[in-house]
Design a protein around this motif. Structure first.
Motif, PDB file in Angstrom:
ATOM      1  N   LEU A   1      26.622  30.968  24.681  1.00  0.00           N
ATOM      2  CA  LEU A   1      27.453  32.270  24.105  1.00  0.00           C
ATOM      3  C   LEU A   1      27.870  32.992  25.494  1.00  0.00           C
ATOM      4  O   LEU A   1      26.774  33.372  26.222  1.00  0.00           O
ATOM      5  CB  LEU A   1      26.732  33.032  23.269  1.00  0.00           C
ATOM      6  N   THR A   2      29.024  33.008  25.788  1.00  0.00           N
ATOM      7  CA  THR A   2      29.512  33.784  27.179  1.00  0.00           C
ATOM      8  C   THR A   2      30.555  34.741  26.721  1.00  0.00           C
ATOM      9  O   THR A   2      31.481  34.556  26.146  1.00  0.00           O
ATOM     10  CB  THR A   2      30.029  32.739  28.251  1.00  0.00           C
ATOM     11  N   PHE A   3      30.216  36.042  27.023  1.00  0.00           N
ATOM     12  CA  PHE A   3      31.045  37.246  26.845  1.00  0.00           C
ATOM     13  C   PHE A   3      31.012  38.282  27.721  1.00  0.00           C
ATOM     14  O   PHE A   3      30.026  38.205  28.485  1.00  0.00           O
ATOM     15  CB  PHE A   3      30.793  37.638  25.294  1.00  0.00           C
ATOM     16  N   SER A   4      32.005  39.145  27.750  1.00  0.00           N
ATOM     17  CA  SER A   4      31.920  40.313  28.782  1.00  0.00           C
ATOM     18  C   SER A   4      32.552  41.428  27.926  1.00  0.00           C
ATOM     19  O   SER A   4      33.486  41.238  27.333  1.00  0.00           O
ATOM     20  CB  SER A   4      32.726  40.063  30.159  1.00  0.00           C
ATOM     21  N   LEU A   5      31.824  42.687  28.062  1.00  0.00           N
ATOM     22  CA  LEU A   5      31.977  43.691  27.149  1.00  0.00           C
ATOM     23  C   LEU A   5      32.512  44.895  28.309  1.00  0.00           C
ATOM     24  O   LEU A   5      31.716  45.182  29.310  1.00  0.00           O
ATOM     25  CB  LEU A   5      31.032  44.338  26.459  1.00  0.00           C
ATOM     26  N   VAL A   6      33.559  45.452  27.954  1.00  0.00           N
ATOM     27  CA  VAL A   6      34.159  46.493  28.858  1.00  0.00           C
ATOM     28  C   VAL A   6      33.467  47.987  28.263  1.00  0.00           C
ATOM     29  O   VAL A   6      33.529  48.405  27.039  1.00  0.00           O
ATOM     30  CB  VAL A   6      35.631  46.893  28.611  1.00  0.00           C
ATOM     31  N   LEU A   7      32.812  48.813  29.294  1.00  0.00           N
ATOM     32  CA  LEU A   7      32.130  49.991  28.775  1.00  0.00           C
ATOM     33  C   LEU A   7      32.609  51.148  29.759  1.00  0.00           C
ATOM     34  O   LEU A   7      33.002  50.762  30.922  1.00  0.00           O
ATOM     35  CB  LEU A   7      30.856  49.934  28.718  1.00  0.00           C
ATOM     36  N   ARG A   8      32.514  52.150  29.254  1.00  0.00           N
ATOM     37  CA  ARG A   8      33.091  53.427  30.287  1.00  0.00           C
ATOM     38  C   ARG A   8      32.251  54.507  30.048  1.00  0.00           C
ATOM     39  O   ARG A   8      32.332  55.531  29.164  1.00  0.00           O
ATOM     40  CB  ARG A   8      34.587  53.965  29.674  1.00  0.00           C
ATOM     41  N   PRO A   9      30.784  54.299  30.492  1.00  0.00           N
ATOM     42  CA  PRO A   9      29.812  55.236  29.979  1.00  0.00           C
ATOM     43  C   PRO A   9      29.718  56.631  30.621  1.00  0.00           C
ATOM     44  O   PRO A   9      30.127  56.723  32.058  1.00  0.00           O
ATOM     45  CB  PRO A   9      28.574  54.326  30.712  1.00  0.00           C
ATOM     46  N   PRO A  10      29.282  57.419  30.260  1.00  0.00           N
ATOM     47  CA  PRO A  10      29.205  58.878  30.835  1.00  0.00           C
ATOM     48  C   PRO A  10      28.087  58.964  31.490  1.00  0.00           C
ATOM     49  O   PRO A  10      27.052  59.980  31.265  1.00  0.00           O
ATOM     50  CB  PRO A  10      29.022  59.796  29.676  1.00  0.00           C
ATOM     51  N   LEU A  11      27.706  58.171  32.628  1.00  0.00           N
ATOM     52  CA  LEU A  11      26.471  58.103  33.621  1.00  0.00           C
ATOM     53  C   LEU A  11      26.962  58.272  34.922  1.00  0.00           C
ATOM     54  O   LEU A  11      28.056  57.826  35.240  1.00  0.00           O
ATOM     55  CB  LEU A  11      25.825  56.934  33.341  1.00  0.00           C
ATOM     56  N   ASP A  12      26.012  58.571  35.739  1.00  0.00           N
ATOM     57  CA  ASP A  12      26.312  58.730  37.102  1.00  0.00           C
ATOM     58  C   ASP A  12      26.133  57.334  37.687  1.00  0.00           C
ATOM     59  O   ASP A  12      25.242  56.531  37.034  1.00  0.00           O
ATOM     60  CB  ASP A  12      25.083  59.764  37.766  1.00  0.00           C
ATOM     61  N   PRO A  13      26.612  56.988  38.670  1.00  0.00           N
ATOM     62  CA  PRO A  13      26.428  55.654  39.378  1.00  0.00           C
ATOM     63  C   PRO A  13      24.972  55.137  39.526  1.00  0.00           C
ATOM     64  O   PRO A  13      24.766  54.223  39.371  1.00  0.00           O
ATOM     65  CB  PRO A  13      27.472  55.777  40.306  1.00  0.00           C
ATOM     66  N   SER A  14      24.214  56.201  39.973  1.00  0.00           N
ATOM     67  CA  SER A  14      23.057  56.054  40.141  1.00  0.00           C
ATOM     68  C   SER A  14      22.190  55.753  39.055  1.00  0.00           C
ATOM     69  O   SER A  14      20.941  55.067  39.308  1.00  0.00           O
ATOM     70  CB  SER A  14      22.360  57.262  41.018  1.00  0.00           C
ATOM     71  N   SER A  15      22.625  55.845  37.969  1.00  0.00           N
ATOM     72  CA  SER A  15      21.920  55.487  36.687  1.00  0.00           C
ATOM     73  C   SER A  15      22.603  54.022  35.993  1.00  0.00           C
ATOM     74  O   SER A  15      22.058  53.731  34.872  1.00  0.00           O
ATOM     75  CB  SER A  15      22.105  56.558  35.710  1.00  0.00           C
ATOM     76  N   ALA A  16      22.951  53.321  36.935  1.00  0.00           N
ATOM     77  CA  ALA A  16      23.833  52.175  36.301  1.00  0.00           C
ATOM     78  C   ALA A  16      22.874  51.246  35.910  1.00  0.00           C
ATOM     79  O   ALA A  16      22.953  50.269  34.906  1.00  0.00           O
ATOM     80  CB  ALA A  16      24.673  51.414  37.264  1.00  0.00           C
ATOM     81  N   GLY A  17      21.605  51.227  36.531  1.00  0.00           N
ATOM     82  CA  GLY A  17      20.414  50.250  36.078  1.00  0.00           C
ATOM     83  C   GLY A  17      20.083  50.434  34.600  1.00  0.00           C
ATOM     84  O   GLY A  17      19.703  49.502  34.330  1.00  0.00           O
ATOM     85  N   LEU A  18      20.193  51.667  34.011  1.00  0.00           N
ATOM     86  CA  LEU A  18      19.705  51.909  32.579  1.00  0.00           C
ATOM     87  C   LEU A  18      20.704  50.931  31.897  1.00  0.00           C
ATOM     88  O   LEU A  18      20.312  50.390  30.739  1.00  0.00           O
ATOM     89  CB  LEU A  18      20.097  53.410  32.358  1.00  0.00           C
ATOM     90  N   LEU A  19      22.056  50.695  32.042  1.00  0.00           N
ATOM     91  CA  LEU A  19      22.799  49.988  31.286  1.00  0.00           C
ATOM     92  C   LEU A  19      22.273  48.281  31.438  1.00  0.00           C
ATOM     93  O   LEU A  19      22.336  47.866  30.466  1.00  0.00           O
ATOM     94  CB  LEU A  19      24.203  49.896  31.939  1.00  0.00           C
ATOM     95  N   THR A  20      22.038  47.895  32.443  1.00  0.00           N
ATOM     96  CA  THR A  20      21.441  46.709  32.726  1.00  0.00           C
ATOM     97  C   THR A  20      20.234  46.543  31.806  1.00  0.00           C
ATOM     98  O   THR A  20      20.107  45.407  30.910  1.00  0.00           O
ATOM     99  CB  THR A  20      21.063  46.248  34.115  1.00  0.00           C
ATOM    100  N   ALA A  21      19.421  47.374  31.887  1.00  0.00           N
ATOM    101  CA  ALA A  21      18.131  47.438  30.901  1.00  0.00           C
ATOM    102  C   ALA A  21      18.565  47.459  29.336  1.00  0.00           C
ATOM    103  O   ALA A  21      18.128  46.714  28.443  1.00  0.00           O
ATOM    104  CB  ALA A  21      17.234  48.630  31.196  1.00  0.00           C
ATOM    105  N   ALA A  22      19.703  48.207  29.181  1.00  0.00           N
ATOM    106  CA  ALA A  22      20.221  48.227  27.724  1.00  0.00           C
ATOM    107  C   ALA A  22      20.474  47.048  27.045  1.00  0.00           C
ATOM    108  O   ALA A  22      20.264  46.714  26.013  1.00  0.00           O
ATOM    109  CB  ALA A  22      21.172  49.436  27.586  1.00  0.00           C
ATOM    110  N   VAL A  23      21.414  46.421  28.045  1.00  0.00           N
ATOM    111  CA  VAL A  23      22.032  45.055  27.710  1.00  0.00           C
ATOM    112  C   VAL A  23      20.951  44.134  27.535  1.00  0.00           C
ATOM    113  O   VAL A  23      20.864  43.178  26.585  1.00  0.00           O
ATOM    114  CB  VAL A  23      23.171  44.635  28.566  1.00  0.00           C
ATOM    115  N   GLY A  24      19.808  44.134  28.400  1.00  0.00           N
ATOM    116  CA  GLY A  24      18.733  43.187  28.142  1.00  0.00           C
ATOM    117  C   GLY A  24      17.930  43.193  26.943  1.00  0.00           C
ATOM    118  O   GLY A  24      17.604  42.524  26.153  1.00  0.00           O
ATOM    119  N   VAL A  25      17.829  44.777  26.661  1.00  0.00           N
ATOM    120  CA  VAL A  25      17.035  45.035  25.243  1.00  0.00           C
ATOM    121  C   VAL A  25      17.795  44.439  24.154  1.00  0.00           C
ATOM    122  O   VAL A  25      17.225  43.810  23.184  1.00  0.00           O
ATOM    123  CB  VAL A  25      16.889  46.469  25.158  1.00  0.00           C
ATOM    124  N   ALA A  26      19.238  44.686  24.241  1.00  0.00           N
ATOM    125  CA  ALA A  26      20.064  44.238  23.236  1.00  0.00           C
ATOM    126  C   ALA A  26      20.051  42.775  22.917  1.00  0.00           C
ATOM    127  O   ALA A  26      20.246  42.017  21.812  1.00  0.00           O
ATOM    128  CB  ALA A  26      21.435  44.720  23.304  1.00  0.00           C
TER     129      ALA A  26
END
Length: 271
Positions: A79-104
């Motif tokens: 299964l290969t896919f890519s999702l577009v997000l436009r998060p209300p986050l500071d660039p320094s917090s982008a690691g949170l998104l990696t963690a969130a996608v990993g959890v999901a």
């Protein structure tokens, strides 16, 4: 859809739209084959694709991982896919998104197969010590703000055949652990539902706390000895202590407590 081991399932726009019910995953762009879903999604995002836009490929021919690696993905197996997000986050917090996608991803695999994946910081999903899924986030930042993030995910669903030796030694697939792996469309729906459950809080103060709590609970790494290869060159060894509120890894070496912003764990020890 057919879920028998080794048999192709009916992954197409119709089967995806039938099971993806939330905001994430719309609009959908399904491609029978593409070099890279991330490249496709990045171009779409640049052209104005809304948050939630999704690119799914039946077969990704030259998918990429972190640090320029190629993602090995024979036709019909992943299964290969890519999702577009436009998060209300500071660039320094982008690691949170990696963690969130990993959890999901871990939650989605568990929901669709009853398996118990673990997370290897920063972007690997593991089953019995082998990689079953990988995540690659690519961002577009302008004037100090995140304009778009493309979250690329690859999950090995069917057993990998004829894999290069280095891949065979460290990779696994859902089908290696269950008699009947889930269809790729249903697995996709479960992953997106898990991410939407987390991401709806992205604009709140509780987003980081919840993501880190869940990623910590799923971690394959914390409390163990690690050797980390650093993105800027060099490496360090120590004990993985915790995830920071930005998704970074804190490692206690012999001399100090070091915050690793970007790197890759090359070796894990039991303690």
């Amino acid at each position: 859809m057919t879920d028998d081991r080794g048999a192709p399932d009916d992954l197409n726009a119709a089967t995806i739209e039938a099971v993806v019910k939330g905001r994430l995953g719309r609009p959908l762009r399904y491609l029978d084959e593409t070099p890279s879903t991330n490249s496709e999604a990045l171009g779409w995002a640049q052209a104005g694709a809304p948050e939630g836009a999704l690119v799914v490929a039946g077969h990704q021919t030259t998918g990429r991982g972190r640090w320029g690696r190629e993602w090995f993905s024979p036709a019909g197996t992943a299964l290969t896919f890519s999702l577009v997000l436009r998060p209300p986050l500071d660039p320094s917090s982008a690691g949170l998104l990696t963690a969130a996608v990993g959890v999901a991803c871990a939650v989605g695999i568990r929901s669709s197969s009853a398996l118990r994946p673990r997370l290897k910081w920063p972007n690997d999903v593991m089953l019995d010590g082998r990689k079953v899924a990988g995540i690659l986030l690519e961002s577009r930042v302008e004037a100090g703000r995140i304009r778009a993030v493309v979250a690329g995910v690859g999950v090995n669903v069917k057993t990998l055949t004829n894999a290069p030796t280095d891949v065979a030694e460290r990779a696994t697939a859902i089908a290696d652990h269950v008699e009947r792996p889930p269809s790729r469309a249903l697995l996709l729906a479960d992953i997106l539902a898990g991410l939407e459950d987390l991401y709806r809080d992205a604009a709140t103060a509780g987003f980081a706390r919840r993501v880190i709590e869940e990623a910590t609970g799923l971690s394959e790494v914390l409390g163990r000895g690690v050797m980390v290869r650093l993105a800027g060159g060099g490496s360090l060894e120590g004990r993985a202590e915790r995830l920071t509120s930005r998704g970074e890894l804190e490692v206690r070496t012999e001399d100090a407590l070091v915050t690793v912003h970007s790197g890759e764990i090359e070796r894990l020890r039991t303690s």
